[in-house]
Motif scaffolding. Structure first.
Motif, PDB file in Angstrom:
ATOM      1  N   ASP A 187       0.870  -1.183   0.000  1.00 57.54           N
ATOM      2  CA  ASP A 187       0.000   0.000   0.000  1.00 57.54           C
ATOM      3  C   ASP A 187       0.902   1.226   0.000  1.00 57.54           C
ATOM      4  OD1 ASP A 187       0.784   0.587   2.629  1.00 57.54           O
ATOM      5  OD2 ASP A 187      -0.982  -0.355   3.518  1.00 57.54           O
ATOM      6  N   ARG A 188       0.340   2.395   0.235  1.00 55.08           N
ATOM      7  CA  ARG A 188       1.128   3.628   0.149  1.00 55.08           C
ATOM      8  C   ARG A 188       2.269   3.669   1.148  1.00 55.08           C
ATOM      9  NH1 ARG A 188      -1.915   9.094   0.253  1.00 55.08           N
ATOM     10  NH2 ARG A 188      -2.021   8.422   2.434  1.00 55.08           N
ATOM     11  N   SER A 189       2.094   2.945   2.266  1.00 55.10           N
ATOM     12  CA  SER A 189       3.063   3.090   3.344  1.00 55.10           C
ATOM     13  C   SER A 189       4.090   1.967   3.420  1.00 55.10           C
ATOM     14  CB  SER A 189       2.350   3.123   4.704  1.00 55.10           C
ATOM     15  OG  SER A 189       1.154   3.827   4.649  1.00 55.10           O
ATOM     16  N   LEU A 190       3.759   0.814   2.879  1.00 57.16           N
ATOM     17  CA  LEU A 190       4.651  -0.328   3.125  1.00 57.16           C
ATOM     18  C   LEU A 190       4.491  -1.427   2.084  1.00 57.16           C
ATOM     19  CD1 LEU A 190       3.295  -2.833   5.704  1.00 57.16           C
ATOM     20  CD2 LEU A 190       1.939  -0.821   5.095  1.00 57.16           C
ATOM     21  N   THR A 191       5.477  -2.311   2.089  1.00 61.12           N
ATOM     22  CA  THR A 191       5.337  -3.586   1.369  1.00 61.12           C
ATOM     23  C   THR A 191       5.552  -4.709   2.377  1.00 61.12           C
ATOM     24  OG1 THR A 191       7.695  -3.620   0.834  1.00 61.12           O
ATOM     25  CG2 THR A 191       6.215  -2.699  -0.838  1.00 61.12           C
ATOM     26  N   VAL A 192       4.956  -5.855   2.068  1.00 58.75           N
ATOM     27  CA  VAL A 192       5.226  -7.069   2.835  1.00 58.75           C
ATOM     28  C   VAL A 192       5.710  -8.120   1.844  1.00 58.75           C
ATOM     29  CG1 VAL A 192       4.320  -8.833   4.401  1.00 58.75           C
ATOM     30  CG2 VAL A 192       3.376  -6.503   4.459  1.00 58.75           C
ATOM     31  N   GLU A 193       6.860  -8.699   2.148  1.00 56.97           N
ATOM     32  CA  GLU A 193       7.398  -9.754   1.296  1.00 56.97           C
ATOM     33  C   GLU A 193       7.381 -11.085   2.030  1.00 56.97           C
ATOM     34  OE1 GLU A 193      11.295  -8.940  -0.507  1.00 56.97           O
ATOM     35  OE2 GLU A 193      10.807  -6.813  -0.234  1.00 56.97           O
ATOM     36  N   SER A 194       7.150 -12.140   1.289  1.00 53.34           N
ATOM     37  CA  SER A 194       7.323 -13.486   1.843  1.00 53.34           C
ATOM     38  C   SER A 194       8.811 -13.819   1.870  1.00 53.34           C
ATOM     39  CB  SER A 194       6.575 -14.495   0.983  1.00 53.34           C
ATOM     40  OG  SER A 194       6.966 -14.352  -0.370  1.00 53.34           O
ATOM     41  N   LEU A 195       9.228 -14.550   2.895  1.00 49.94           N
ATOM     42  CA  LEU A 195      10.637 -14.955   3.057  1.00 49.94           C
ATOM     43  C   LEU A 195      10.682 -16.473   3.211  1.00 49.94           C
ATOM     44  CD1 LEU A 195      11.856 -12.482   5.841  1.00 49.94           C
ATOM     45  CD2 LEU A 195      12.626 -12.502   3.455  1.00 49.94           C
ATOM     46  N   PRO A 196      11.070 -17.196   2.182  1.00 49.87           N
ATOM     47  CA  PRO A 196      11.059 -18.662   2.296  1.00 49.87           C
ATOM     48  C   PRO A 196      11.886 -19.147   3.487  1.00 49.87           C
ATOM     49  CG  PRO A 196      11.450 -17.988   0.037  1.00 49.87           C
ATOM     50  CD  PRO A 196      11.516 -16.748   0.862  1.00 49.87           C
ATOM     51  N   LEU A 197      11.309 -20.039   4.284  1.00 50.94           N
ATOM     52  CA  LEU A 197      12.011 -20.614   5.437  1.00 50.94           C
ATOM     53  C   LEU A 197      12.121 -22.129   5.239  1.00 50.94           C
ATOM     54  CD1 LEU A 197      10.282 -18.561   8.312  1.00 50.94           C
ATOM     55  CD2 LEU A 197      12.504 -18.126   7.235  1.00 50.94           C
ATOM     56  N   ASP A 198      12.812 -22.774   6.151  1.00 57.15           N
ATOM     57  CA  ASP A 198      13.073 -24.207   6.008  1.00 57.15           C
ATOM     58  C   ASP A 198      12.456 -24.951   7.187  1.00 57.15           C
ATOM     59  OD1 ASP A 198      14.077 -26.636   5.215  1.00 57.15           O
ATOM     60  OD2 ASP A 198      16.119 -26.243   5.949  1.00 57.15           O
ATOM     61  N   HIS A 199      11.203 -25.374   7.002  1.00 55.76           N
ATOM     62  CA  HIS A 199      10.498 -26.038   8.098  1.00 55.76           C
ATOM     63  C   HIS A 199       9.917 -27.369   7.601  1.00 55.76           C
ATOM     64  CE1 HIS A 199       8.992 -26.088  12.114  1.00 55.76           C
ATOM     65  NE2 HIS A 199       7.724 -25.918  11.812  1.00 55.76           N
ATOM     66  N   ARG A 200       9.243 -28.093   8.480  1.00 57.01           N
ATOM     67  CA  ARG A 200       8.738 -29.416   8.099  1.00 57.01           C
ATOM     68  C   ARG A 200       7.601 -29.342   7.093  1.00 57.01           C
ATOM     69  NH1 ARG A 200       8.754 -29.573  13.554  1.00 57.01           N
ATOM     70  NH2 ARG A 200       6.520 -29.890  13.824  1.00 57.01           N
ATOM     71  N   VAL A 201       6.911 -28.228   7.085  1.00 61.37           N
ATOM     72  CA  VAL A 201       5.831 -27.994   6.111  1.00 61.37           C
ATOM     73  C   VAL A 201       6.143 -26.670   5.424  1.00 61.37           C
ATOM     74  CG1 VAL A 201       4.102 -29.250   7.472  1.00 61.37           C
ATOM     75  CG2 VAL A 201       4.408 -26.782   7.824  1.00 61.37           C
ATOM     76  N   PRO A 202       5.512 -26.393   4.268  1.00 62.33           N
ATOM     77  CA  PRO A 202       5.779 -25.117   3.600  1.00 62.33           C
ATOM     78  C   PRO A 202       5.607 -23.959   4.574  1.00 62.33           C
ATOM     79  CG  PRO A 202       4.446 -26.523   2.199  1.00 62.33           C
ATOM     80  CD  PRO A 202       4.555 -27.228   3.526  1.00 62.33           C
ATOM     81  N   CYS A 203       6.564 -23.067   4.593  1.00 61.77           N
ATOM     82  CA  CYS A 203       6.604 -22.043   5.638  1.00 61.77           C
ATOM     83  C   CYS A 203       7.368 -20.826   5.123  1.00 61.77           C
ATOM     84  CB  CYS A 203       7.315 -22.625   6.866  1.00 61.77           C
ATOM     85  SG  CYS A 203       7.460 -21.487   8.257  1.00 61.77           S
ATOM     86  N   CYS A 204       6.870 -19.648   5.429  1.00 59.46           N
ATOM     87  CA  CYS A 204       7.641 -18.453   5.092  1.00 59.46           C
ATOM     88  C   CYS A 204       7.553 -17.432   6.207  1.00 59.46           C
ATOM     89  CB  CYS A 204       7.170 -17.831   3.772  1.00 59.46           C
ATOM     90  SG  CYS A 204       5.529 -17.136   3.829  1.00 59.46           S
ATOM     91  N   GLY A 205       8.584 -16.616   6.295  1.00 56.92           N
ATOM     92  CA  GLY A 205       8.549 -15.464   7.168  1.00 56.92           C
ATOM     93  C   GLY A 205       7.965 -14.288   6.397  1.00 56.92           C
ATOM     94  N   PHE A 206       7.984 -13.115   7.037  1.00 54.45           N
ATOM     95  CA  PHE A 206       7.431 -11.926   6.398  1.00 54.45           C
ATOM     96  C   PHE A 206       8.350 -10.736   6.657  1.00 54.45           C
ATOM     97  CE2 PHE A 206       3.821 -14.692   7.458  1.00 54.45           C
ATOM     98  CZ  PHE A 206       3.348 -14.924   6.171  1.00 54.45           C
ATOM     99  N   LEU A 207       8.613 -10.000   5.604  1.00 58.46           N
ATOM    100  CA  LEU A 207       9.470  -8.823   5.704  1.00 58.46           C
ATOM    101  C   LEU A 207       8.615  -7.580   5.481  1.00 58.46           C
ATOM    102  CD1 LEU A 207      12.262  -7.496   5.825  1.00 58.46           C
ATOM    103  CD2 LEU A 207      12.549  -8.030   3.387  1.00 58.46           C
ATOM    104  N   PHE A 208       8.467  -6.803   6.528  1.00 56.93           N
ATOM    105  CA  PHE A 208       7.689  -5.560   6.444  1.00 56.93           C
ATOM    106  C   PHE A 208       8.646  -4.415   6.163  1.00 56.93           C
ATOM    107  CE2 PHE A 208       3.367  -6.445   8.075  1.00 56.93           C
ATOM    108  CZ  PHE A 208       3.510  -7.796   8.356  1.00 56.93           C
ATOM    109  N   HIS A 209       8.413  -3.743   5.083  1.00 53.41           N
ATOM    110  CA  HIS A 209       9.290  -2.662   4.667  1.00 53.41           C
ATOM    111  C   HIS A 209       8.486  -1.376   4.547  1.00 53.41           C
ATOM    112  CE1 HIS A 209      13.483  -3.341   3.214  1.00 53.41           C
ATOM    113  NE2 HIS A 209      13.403  -2.036   3.285  1.00 53.41           N
ATOM    114  N   GLU A 210       8.755  -0.468   5.427  1.00 50.81           N
ATOM    115  CA  GLU A 210       8.106   0.842   5.341  1.00 50.81           C
ATOM    116  C   GLU A 210       8.687   1.583   4.135  1.00 50.81           C
ATOM    117  OE1 GLU A 210       7.368   4.425   8.544  1.00 50.81           O
ATOM    118  OE2 GLU A 210       9.349   3.516   8.414  1.00 50.81           O
ATOM    119  N   LYS A 211       7.844   2.277   3.384  1.00 50.54           N
ATOM    120  CA  LYS A 211       8.364   3.041   2.253  1.00 50.54           C
ATOM    121  C   LYS A 211       9.019   4.328   2.751  1.00 50.54           C
ATOM    122  CE  LYS A 211       5.231   1.190  -1.192  1.00 50.54           C
ATOM    123  NZ  LYS A 211       4.082   1.418  -2.081  1.00 50.54           N
TER     124      LYS A 211
END
Lengths: 304, 304
Positions: B131-155
């Motif tokens: 949105d106008r203020s931020l982006t959120v990115e998925s961050l692939p992680l290594d877990h027993r099931v499909p899993c990702c972290g999240f990267l919040f980036h303020e613009k």
């Protein structure tokens, strides 16, 4: 007498509050444990209660509102992590089965125990569980979705042996069990000694009725007549009787009226609306109709 | 600066303990609220936090283990009872969609708001929200099931006006916004004043990375380089590194190693195994590698 008691894990209603948890209880009867309802957070409450996670044999779900069943999958999953191997029986309205199946497949693909689903017809009063010690009956209630309460009935124990008579007739130990179960005794010279002379009646079974959630339902009176302990929801006080009717709940006065007319031993109140910061008003209202009324609370253990 | 902070609702791991709740956080950024993970009991923790239930715009679910998502349906249901009307966006691995749909149909047939599901490919680093203020990115992680972290980036904010220059060139108010966004100014006699003389650079955006659950994953270092705040799971201490590897979790030393190599501003630890009665050992181990490490705890609010 062996314990027959109720462990209150949660007695709040739909909206979470800092004071009460969502509905759940454990019925302990002759060393067996049965759960009734399993709202979100039940597994944490169970942990607080120090009841062994492996001892719960079955879970009875009254109806499919979240505050009565959203904790089920989390508890099942935790049981798995803790190494449970005994089957867990789930008694609930039919619609839960497909969702529970899908949840088990996705979230618990490698449980070391079976979850066995039993569909309950909430519109019928019927025995849905039976073992040597007790029966559990469904009790149709009047709620916004199909809903039933549960009547736990301890079986009468076997008859008690009269030691003097056994000695008098020199009855061998091998026959004692038959006589406890009602057999007569025939002496060597053919005289029949009726069982009533050899035994006194067994201890009558105690009974517990769980009734939540429901509108005021006078038909309930006959179905739970003279139970030792009645848990009846009392979401509101009587000034909100219209609201109770609208949302298919009961007031404390209505709960107490059922208790009084059914001549139960003791009334336990619960499923309090989040609007009450203190439930004393609920208790006083119930007591004015049925003096032997009590508030349930998390962590409480009540003898039946 | 407008707040960018993390509210810790739960930082325990799979087994419930009396000390920690299942995973959940709320990211507050320029007045917007986003939830990450939603373990059982999150709605109660949210209530304790005094964050308005209506303010949560979206929920990001890292993976489909119960301690990260079993609270979702209860929270959605409660939002409904509280009269929410704004859409709620759910970002999660695809397999959640059909179960969530079935739950919504059965338990929440008359919500006054929409729950909009967005499937996240946990194997890709990609912008999944903007949105106008931020982006959120998925961050692939290594877990027993499909899993990702999240990267919040303020613009980065718009450039800051240099008041003196505006006065000097008598630039009208109507042009200020264009200049903040980078426009040059042309004087009446045709001279072009480059934007750099009229403004100073905007405030750089802050960033937060949430990494749970994962094995030690060196690839993460480049993906989260120099974030201001890193939450990295630290389920175990390093003496249990074998166990961490086996169950696809990290130790405190591993979390701190990632933090150090990525040169992050601050490391927040969490997802503690139930075996630790006190997490000081986890903290000390992390600090020995990366001094600016902190333990997360329920109710804590951390500025990014």
């Amino acid at each position: 007498m062996e314990p027959f008691r109720i462990h209150i894990l949660g007695c709040g209603s739909a909206l979470p509050t800092p004071r009460h948890c969502a509905s759940s209880q454990v019925v302990e009867i002759r060393g067996k444990m049965f759960m009734i309802d399993c709202g979100e957070g039940t597994q944490v409450q169970l942990r607080h209660s120090h009841i062994s996670f492996t001892k719960i044999r079955a879970v009875f779900i009254s109806h499919l509102h979240g505050d009565h069943c959203f904790g089920l999958i989390g508890m099942i999953s935790t049981f798995g992590m803790l190494g449970r191997i005994n089957d867990l029986h789930v008694y609930a309205p039919q619609e839960l089965e497909s969702i529970l199946d899908a949840q088990l497949k996705l979230f618990c693909p490698s449980l070391d125990y079976k979850v066995i689903f039993h569909a309950v017809d909430t519109a019928q009063q019927a025995v849905i569980y039976e073992d040597r010690s007790l029966t559990v009956e469904s009790l149709p209630l009047d709620h916004r979705v199909p809903c039933c309460g549960f009547l736990f009935h301890e079986k009468e124990t076997a008859r008690h042996i009269l030691r003097d008579m056994i000695d008098c007739y020199e009855i061998p130990i091998s026959q004692i069990n038959n006589i406890k179960l009602g057999a007569d005794w025939v002496t060597d010279d053919g005289e029949v000694i009726p069982n009533e002379r050899l035994t006194s009646p067994g201890t009558p079974g105690r009974s517990y009725a769980y009734c939540s959630d429901t509108r005021y339902l006078p038909e309930l009176v006959e179905r739970i007549r003279q139970v030792d302990l009645l848990y009846h929801e009392s979401t509101y006080t009587d000034d909100l009787a219209d609201r109770a009717k609208l949302y298919y709940h009961s007031t404390a006065r209505q709960a107490a009226t059922i208790a009084k007319q059914a001549q139960v031993g003791k009334l336990l109140l619960g499923h309090y609306s989040a609007r009450y910061e203190c439930e004393d008003v609920i208790l006083q209202e119930a007591k004015s109709v049925f003096p032997n009324s009590y508030l349930s609370d998390e962590g409480m253990v009540v003898d039946v």
